[in-house]
Design a protein around this motif. Structure first.
Motif, PDB file in Angstrom:
ATOM      1  N   ARG A 158       0.832  -1.219   0.000  1.00 43.69           N
ATOM      2  CA  ARG A 158       0.000   0.000   0.000  1.00 43.69           C
ATOM      3  C   ARG A 158       0.860   1.260   0.000  1.00 43.69           C
ATOM      4  O   ARG A 158       0.503   2.258  -0.598  1.00 43.69           O
ATOM      5  N   ILE A 159       1.999   1.186   0.710  1.00 49.18           N
ATOM      6  CA  ILE A 159       2.949   2.312   0.664  1.00 49.18           C
ATOM      7  C   ILE A 159       3.939   2.015  -0.446  1.00 49.18           C
ATOM      8  O   ILE A 159       4.426   0.886  -0.589  1.00 49.18           O
ATOM      9  N   ASN A 160       4.217   3.011  -1.293  1.00 52.98           N
ATOM     10  CA  ASN A 160       5.040   2.780  -2.483  1.00 52.98           C
ATOM     11  C   ASN A 160       6.536   2.877  -2.232  1.00 52.98           C
ATOM     12  O   ASN A 160       7.333   2.255  -2.921  1.00 52.98           O
ATOM     13  N   SER A 161       6.937   3.749  -1.289  1.00 53.87           N
ATOM     14  CA  SER A 161       8.367   3.829  -0.975  1.00 53.87           C
ATOM     15  C   SER A 161       8.537   4.310   0.458  1.00 53.87           C
ATOM     16  O   SER A 161       7.651   4.963   1.018  1.00 53.87           O
ATOM     17  N   TRP A 162       9.693   3.959   1.026  1.00 62.05           N
ATOM     18  CA  TRP A 162       9.990   4.309   2.424  1.00 62.05           C
ATOM     19  C   TRP A 162      11.323   5.038   2.540  1.00 62.05           C
ATOM     20  O   TRP A 162      12.292   4.656   1.884  1.00 62.05           O
ATOM     21  N   ASP A 163      11.372   6.027   3.419  1.00 58.11           N
ATOM     22  CA  ASP A 163      12.667   6.507   3.901  1.00 58.11           C
ATOM     23  C   ASP A 163      13.052   5.541   5.014  1.00 58.11           C
ATOM     24  O   ASP A 163      12.509   5.603   6.128  1.00 58.11           O
ATOM     25  N   VAL A 164      13.954   4.632   4.698  1.00 61.05           N
ATOM     26  CA  VAL A 164      14.318   3.611   5.699  1.00 61.05           C
ATOM     27  C   VAL A 164      15.210   4.241   6.754  1.00 61.05           C
ATOM     28  O   VAL A 164      14.996   4.091   7.956  1.00 61.05           O
ATOM     29  N   VAL A 165      16.241   4.946   6.296  1.00 63.50           N
ATOM     30  CA  VAL A 165      17.127   5.649   7.237  1.00 63.50           C
ATOM     31  C   VAL A 165      17.152   7.121   6.825  1.00 63.50           C
ATOM     32  O   VAL A 165      17.266   7.453   5.647  1.00 63.50           O
ATOM     33  N   ASN A 166      17.031   7.980   7.828  1.00 69.96           N
ATOM     34  CA  ASN A 166      16.978   9.418   7.591  1.00 69.96           C
ATOM     35  C   ASN A 166      18.145  10.107   8.310  1.00 69.96           C
ATOM     36  O   ASN A 166      18.361   9.857   9.510  1.00 69.96           O
ATOM     37  N   GLU A 167      18.888  10.923   7.568  1.00 68.76           N
ATOM     38  CA  GLU A 167      19.875  11.832   8.182  1.00 68.76           C
ATOM     39  C   GLU A 167      20.912  11.134   9.057  1.00 68.76           C
ATOM     40  O   GLU A 167      21.118  11.512  10.214  1.00 68.76           O
ATOM     41  N   ALA A 168      21.581  10.136   8.505  1.00 70.45           N
ATOM     42  CA  ALA A 168      22.591   9.389   9.269  1.00 70.45           C
ATOM     43  C   ALA A 168      23.976  10.019   9.179  1.00 70.45           C
ATOM     44  O   ALA A 168      24.923   9.516   9.782  1.00 70.45           O
ATOM     45  N   LEU A 169      24.099  11.119   8.418  1.00 71.50           N
ATOM     46  CA  LEU A 169      25.436  11.666   8.155  1.00 71.50           C
ATOM     47  C   LEU A 169      25.670  13.034   8.781  1.00 71.50           C
ATOM     48  O   LEU A 169      24.754  13.865   8.862  1.00 71.50           O
ATOM     49  N   ASN A 170      26.920  13.259   9.166  1.00 71.11           N
ATOM     50  CA  ASN A 170      27.377  14.605   9.532  1.00 71.11           C
ATOM     51  C   ASN A 170      27.682  15.385   8.252  1.00 71.11           C
ATOM     52  O   ASN A 170      27.794  14.811   7.164  1.00 71.11           O
ATOM     53  N   GLU A 171      27.916  16.697   8.412  1.00 66.00           N
ATOM     54  CA  GLU A 171      28.198  17.539   7.245  1.00 66.00           C
ATOM     55  C   GLU A 171      29.494  17.159   6.527  1.00 66.00           C
ATOM     56  O   GLU A 171      29.639  17.383   5.333  1.00 66.00           O
ATOM     57  N   ASP A 172      30.443  16.574   7.261  1.00 69.20           N
ATOM     58  CA  ASP A 172      31.711  16.195   6.611  1.00 69.20           C
ATOM     59  C   ASP A 172      31.654  14.799   5.990  1.00 69.20           C
ATOM     60  O   ASP A 172      32.658  14.274   5.514  1.00 69.20           O
ATOM     61  N   GLY A 173      30.478  14.192   6.023  1.00 69.21           N
ATOM     62  CA  GLY A 173      30.320  12.883   5.381  1.00 69.21           C
ATOM     63  C   GLY A 173      30.566  11.706   6.311  1.00 69.21           C
ATOM     64  O   GLY A 173      30.373  10.551   5.911  1.00 69.21           O
ATOM     65  N   THR A 174      30.986  11.965   7.542  1.00 66.84           N
ATOM     66  CA  THR A 174      31.161  10.866   8.504  1.00 66.84           C
ATOM     67  C   THR A 174      29.783  10.520   9.092  1.00 66.84           C
ATOM     68  O   THR A 174      28.812  11.269   8.918  1.00 66.84           O
ATOM     69  N   LEU A 175      29.730   9.409   9.817  1.00 65.16           N
ATOM     70  CA  LEU A 175      28.436   8.984  10.363  1.00 65.16           C
ATOM     71  C   LEU A 175      28.080   9.754  11.624  1.00 65.16           C
ATOM     72  O   LEU A 175      28.913   9.958  12.513  1.00 65.16           O
ATOM     73  N   ARG A 176      26.841  10.189  11.686  1.00 62.38           N
ATOM     74  CA  ARG A 176      26.329  10.926  12.847  1.00 62.38           C
ATOM     75  C   ARG A 176      26.331  10.016  14.081  1.00 62.38           C
ATOM     76  O   ARG A 176      25.884   8.857  13.996  1.00 62.38           O
ATOM     77  N   PRO A 177      26.795  10.529  15.203  1.00 59.30           N
ATOM     78  CA  PRO A 177      26.831   9.666  16.400  1.00 59.30           C
ATOM     79  C   PRO A 177      25.446   9.516  17.041  1.00 59.30           C
ATOM     80  O   PRO A 177      25.208   9.948  18.159  1.00 59.30           O
ATOM     81  N   SER A 178      24.527   8.902  16.305  1.00 55.95           N
ATOM     82  CA  SER A 178      23.149   8.750  16.794  1.00 55.95           C
ATOM     83  C   SER A 178      23.079   7.611  17.800  1.00 55.95           C
ATOM     84  O   SER A 178      24.029   6.830  17.950  1.00 55.95           O
ATOM     85  N   VAL A 179      21.933   7.483  18.419  1.00 61.73           N
ATOM     86  CA  VAL A 179      21.723   6.380  19.360  1.00 61.73           C
ATOM     87  C   VAL A 179      21.875   5.034  18.638  1.00 61.73           C
ATOM     88  O   VAL A 179      22.316   4.041  19.224  1.00 61.73           O
ATOM     89  N   PHE A 180      21.581   5.018  17.353  1.00 61.97           N
ATOM     90  CA  PHE A 180      21.704   3.766  16.586  1.00 61.97           C
ATOM     91  C   PHE A 180      23.173   3.413  16.365  1.00 61.97           C
ATOM     92  O   PHE A 180      23.590   2.277  16.560  1.00 61.97           O
TER      93      PHE A 180
END
Ligand code: G3I
Length: 369
Positions: free
Chosen positions: A144-166
């Motif tokens: 029923r849903i056509n597409s998903w944002d599976v992961v949102n905003e995982a990156l810092n501005e310099d392209g490294t990974l954001r230190p999220s809880v995940f």
């Protein structure tokens, strides 16, 4: 007095109305129907069709929808053992009723988490959360849903990974795991990585590395969502074009998922100034509280025209262009980064009227048939 034949008058009126209505009924979605979906983001009130005029505008102009807030995890999964699909059910039903492309926003995001999620501190619990959360939601709307944002905003501005809880609890493996879980729950739905500023070179390089890694580790990823919270003079058309080319070279679709263009001054551009509170309410930071001057209106129209010209040039690579909100009055940019300003970022003004920006987008691609 000159005699006017009432019969001829009636005929000519009908003719005139038809001609002009033909022109006027050309809408964004019709104009771009052979190119890509034209979407908008809906508030809770819009999903519930609380304002008939807004509802009519949504149905007339757009053929794709995203929920601006109500599918974020704090709303859909407020407690560990409790989901609330009241509004997301209405959102999906609204899209189906109006035969729209339905996009799910968003499954794994560090922001707008329910308070209980923020307390997850170990990998076992986080793994269990991700599995339950993604599987439950994606399965519920399978087909029923056509597409998903599976992961949102995982990156810092310099392209490294954001230190999220995940990242902190699971390490970078959480990325591919999220995509695998979503694909398992609905093998046919399109899966996207969605972020802002990923048309900027450093962050773009990070996003490309991330997408390649997900693919290399066996994850299914179908597209990238470039949010498109942009300004009048940046990013450049060249960087946007490079992004379209580089992402699509990875074999994925490119969507512009949250398009809007601020016309207001950005406090962070003021080097060395102590910005935050000081500018709140200041006339300098809120220069157009009543109306937008023609000169800026024209700049906005030209900016939208050059962006859509580029989108049309690469329409074979672009799946969807979604505006972040229906009209200026409801835009999040009236409250960010400074609360209570009057911004003008969308093609429809606060009274739901077409702006010159709307005409400039439409004019590029008239497909009257
Ligand atoms: O619902 C509450 C309401 O009960 C309360 O009275 C009111 C008081 O401020 O807040 C309401 O919640 C607000 C919510 O929007 C719904 O209107 C939050 O304060 C506000 O922070 C929240 O902002 C949203 C923001 O995401 C949160 O991060 C914006 O509307 C939404 O446009 C924005 O969207 C994000 C995308 O999801 C991801 N990409 C960036 C984009 C812009 O920030």
């Amino acid at each position: 007095m000159k005699f006017i034949n009432p019969y001829l008058l009636a005929i000519s009126t009908v003719f005139f109305v038809n001609c002009s209505s033909n022109k006027e009924t050309l809408t964004l979605k019709d104009s771009y129907k052979n190119d890509f979906y034209i979407g908008t983001a809906l508030s809770a009130d819009q999903i519930e069709e609380k304002d008939a005029k807004v509802d009519s505008l949504i149905r007339t102009e757009f053929n794709a929808i995203t929920a601006e807030n109500i599918m974020k995890s704090m709303y859909t999964h407020p407690q560990k053992d409790k989901y609330d699909f009241t509004l997301s059910d209405k959102f999906v039903a609204y899209g189906e009723k109006n035969k729209m492309f339905i996009h799910g926003h968003t499954l794994i995001w560090h922001s707008q988490l329910a308070p209980w999620m923020e307390k997850i501190a170990d990998s076992t619990e986080m793994k269990a959360f991700m599995k339950d959360h993604i599987t439950t939601i994606v399965s519920k709307y399978k087909g029923r849903i056509n597409s998903w944002d599976v992961v949102n905003e995982a990156l810092n501005e310099d392209g490294t990974l954001r230190p999220s809880v995940f990242l902190k609890t699971l390490g970078e493996k959480y990325l591919v795991d999220a995509f695998k879980l979503a694909a398992k729950a609905d093998p046919k739905v399109d899966l996207y990585y969605n972020d802002y500023n990923i048309e900027e070179p450093a962050k773009r390089a990070g996003a490309i590395a991330l997408i390649k890694k997900i693919k290399a580790e066996g994850g299914k990823i179908d597209g990238v969502g470039i949010q498109g919270h942009w300004r009048l003079h940046s990013p450049s058309i060249e960087e946007i074009e490079k992004s379209i080319l580089e992402y699509s070279a990875l074999g994925i679709k490119v969507a512009f998922t949250e398009l809007d263009i601020t016309v207001l001054p950005n406090p962070w551009d003021l080097k060395g100034a102590d910005v935050n509170q000081n500018f709140e309410g200041s006339a300098k930071m809120n220069p157009y509280p009543k109306t937008l001057p023609d000169s800026v209106q024209t700049k906005l129209a030209e900016r939208y025209a050059s962006i859509f010209k580029l989108f049309l040039k690469h329409k074979d690579k672009i799946s969807r262009v979604t505006f972040w909100g229906v009209y200026d009055g409801q835009s999040w940019l009236n409250d960010w980064p400074i609360k209570g300003r009057t911004n003008y970022p969308l093609p429809f003004d606060k009274d739901l009227k077409h702006k010159p920006a709307y005409d400039s987008i439409l004019k590029l691609n008239k497909t009257e048939e």
